[in-house]
Write an enzyme that holds these catalytic residues in place. Structure first.
Site, PDB file in Angstrom:
ATOM      1  N   GLY A  14     -11.065 -13.378  89.997  1.00 49.09           N
ATOM      2  CA  GLY A  14      -9.501 -13.948  89.646  1.00 49.09           C
ATOM      3  C   GLY A  14      -9.317 -14.488  88.278  1.00 49.09           C
ATOM      4  CB  SER A  17      -5.038 -20.805  83.820  1.00 49.41           C
ATOM      5  OG  SER A  17      -4.539 -21.351  85.026  1.00 49.41           O
ATOM      6  N   GLY A  19      -9.793 -19.506  86.805  1.00 50.27           N
ATOM      7  CA  GLY A  19     -10.837 -18.448  87.091  1.00 50.27           C
ATOM      8  C   GLY A  19     -11.408 -17.963  85.663  1.00 50.27           C
ATOM      9  NE  ARG A  37      -5.748  -8.382  93.867  1.00 52.99           N
ATOM     10  CZ  ARG A  37      -6.747  -8.295  94.953  1.00 52.99           C
ATOM     11  NH1 ARG A  37      -6.900  -6.910  95.031  1.00 52.99           N
ATOM     12  NH2 ARG A  37      -7.471  -9.011  95.305  1.00 52.99           N
ATOM     13  CE1 TYR A  54      -1.397 -16.551  85.483  1.00 51.56           C
ATOM     14  CE2 TYR A  54      -2.618 -14.492  85.035  1.00 51.56           C
ATOM     15  CZ  TYR A  54      -1.788 -14.952  85.750  1.00 51.56           C
ATOM     16  OH  TYR A  54      -1.276 -14.630  86.727  1.00 51.56           O
ATOM     17  N   GLY A 152     -11.791 -31.070  91.769  1.00 53.22           N
ATOM     18  CA  GLY A 152     -11.562 -32.105  90.800  1.00 53.22           C
ATOM     19  C   GLY A 152     -10.539 -32.161  89.853  1.00 53.22           C
ATOM     20  CE  LYS A 207      -4.318 -31.249  92.913  1.00 50.49           C
ATOM     21  NZ  LYS A 207      -3.790 -30.479  91.757  1.00 50.49           N
ATOM     22  CG  ASN A 272       1.927 -29.207  91.728  1.00 47.85           C
ATOM     23  OD1 ASN A 272       2.340 -28.622  92.888  1.00 47.85           O
ATOM     24  ND2 ASN A 272       0.827 -28.934  91.335  1.00 47.85           N
TER      25      ASN A 272
END
Length: 347
Positions: A14, A17, A19, A37, A54, A152, A207, A272
Site C-alpha cells: 500500500g 501516505s 504506507g 497496486r 500522497y 498512534g 478519534k 477529519n
C-alpha cells in the site's frame, strides 16, 4: 559491546501516505520493498524517488525498492522467514481483499507465520467490524497467522520528514510486537508495545469522528472551551465503547487514545478536522467530499454508531456527528442538543 539486531526483510503493501512513510523509515535499516497496486504510480515513484500523489516534495530513501508486482514484493521475505515482516498500508475498505490475497500466497512461500501488521483505522462500513475482526476472517484458512495493529498520533508527512513520533504496536503475539519494534524503533521513531488490540483500534476509529465534531465546533467559532469539552467527553465516549468491546480502559489514556485524539482534533494536517471545519462553516458534506477532501471518520461514523447501539452503549457526540453529516441536521442544532442533555456525574 552491544550487537546491533539482525536486519529484517520488510514488505509494505500500500503506497498511500502512511504506507510510504513507514516504508521510508524501515528502509533506513532494513531491506524494504514498497508495493503499489497502481503500476503507473509504482513506476513514477521508482523513477522520481518521491510519492508525488500522497507525499509530494519528500524524497524516498535510495535503498527503498518500489514495485507493483506483489509476488516480487513478497519473494525477498521467503529467503529468511524468521526475519520477515509484512506491513499493510491499505485502508479499511481494502483490508479484507488484501488479507485474502496474502492467505492464498504466504503458505506456499513458507511465510504462514510471518508477522502481519495493519495500520488502517476505522470500522468496516457494511459490517461495522474492526480491522482485527476483518483480518481474522480473511486469514481464517491460515490458523498459524500472527498479526497485530500499528497505531498512534502520527501525521504521515511529519513522519516521512523525519520528525519525532511515538507509535504503539498491539498484538497478542510477541513475535509481531518484536518484529514491528525492530523494523521501526530508533532515531526519531519510538515504538511502545501493547496486547490490547481492540483498545488501540477503537481509539484509532473514534478519534476521527470526535475530530470531525471538534472541527464543526471550530467552524462555528464556538471557542476553545467547547473544543476542550468535546475532546474530554469524546475520550470518555471512546473509553466507554472500547471497554464494552473488551478493551482495557487504561489504553485510552495512552498514545492511541488521548494522544491520537488530541492530534487529530487539533492538528492542521488532520483531514477529519478539516471536514468538520468546512461543515461548521456552512458547506454540505457532498460539496466537501467533491472538493477532494477525504476522511476516515466520515466513512466509519455510522458503522461505529450502529455497533455501539447494538451493545447498548451511548455515543452522544458520534450520534450528533452522524445527524449533521447524514440526516441534514444543522450543526448548531446538533450542538444545542448535546448541551441540552441531562446533567450527570462525570465519571
Amino acid at each position: 559491546m552491544t550487537q546491533a539486531p539482525a536486519s529484517l526483510s520488510v514488505a509494505v503493501l500500500g503506497a498511500g501516505s502512511w504506507g510510504t512513510a513507514l516504508a521510508a523509515i524501515a528502509a533506513r535499516r532494513h531491506r524494504t520493498v514498497l508495493w503499489a497496486r497502481d503500476a503507473a504510480q509504482a513506476g513514477a515513484m521508482a523513477g522520481d524517488r518521491t510519492n508525488a500523489r500522497y507525499l509530494p516534495g519528500i524524497a524516498l530513501p535510495d535503498a527503498l525498492a518500489v514495485t507493483s508486482d506483489l509476488p516480487a514484493a513478497l519473494a525477498p521475505l521467503a529467503a529468511d522467514p524468521q526475519r520477515a515482516l509484512i506491513i499493510l498500508g491499505v485502508p479499511v475498505a481494502g483490508l479484507h481483499a488484501t488479507c485474502l490475497e496474502l492467505a492464498a500466497r504466504l503458505p506456499a512461500l513458507g511465510l504462514a507465520q510471518t508477522p502481519i501488521v495493519w495500520t488502517c483505522k476505522g470500522f468496516e462500513a457494511d459490517t461495522a467490524r474492526l480491522p482485527h475482526e476483518i483480518v481474522a476472517d480473511a486469514l481464517s484458512g491460515m490458523p498459524e497467522a500472527r498479526a497485530g495493529v500499528l497505531s498512534g498520533p502520527s501525521f504521515a508527512r511529519e513522519v516521512a520528514q523525519g520528525l519525532p513520533v511515538a507509535l504503539t504496536i498491539a498484538s497478542t503475539h510477541e513475535t509481531v510486537r518484536d518484529a514491528a519494534t525492530r523494523a521501526l524503533h530508533g532515531g526519531p521513531v519510538r515504538v511502545y508495545a501493547s496486547t490490547d488490540v481492540a483498545g488501540v483500534e477503537v481509539g484509532g476509529a473514534l478519534k476521527n469522528v470526535i475530530a470531525i465534531a471538534c472541527g464543526i465546533a471550530d467552524g462555528l467559532a464556538l471557542g476553545t472551551n467547547a473544543r476542550a469539552a468535546l475532546i474530554t467527553r469524546g475520550l470518555a465516549e471512546m473509553s466507554r465503547f472500547g471497554v464494552a468491546l473488551g478493551a482495557q480502559a487504561e489504553t485510552f489514556a495512552g498514545l492511541t487514545g488521548l494522544g491520537d485524539l488530541v492530534l487529530t482534533a487539533t492538528g492542521d494536517l488532520s483531514r477529519n478536522r478539516r471536514v468538520g471545519l468546512e461543515i461548521g462553516a456552512g458547506r454540505k458534506l457532498d460539496e466537501v467530499l467533491a472538493s477532494g477532501v477525504t476522511a476516515e471518520g466520515v466513512r466509519c461514523a455510522r458503522a461505529a454508531l450502529q455497533r455501539a447501539q447494538a451493545l447498548g452503549v451511548e455515543l452522544p457526540i458520534t450520534e450528533a456527528v452522524c445527524a449533521v453529516l447524514f440526516e441534514g441536521v444543522a450543526p448548531m442544532t446538533a450542538v444545542s442538543a448535546l448541551l441540552a442533555r441531562e446533567a450527570r456525574v462525570e465519571t
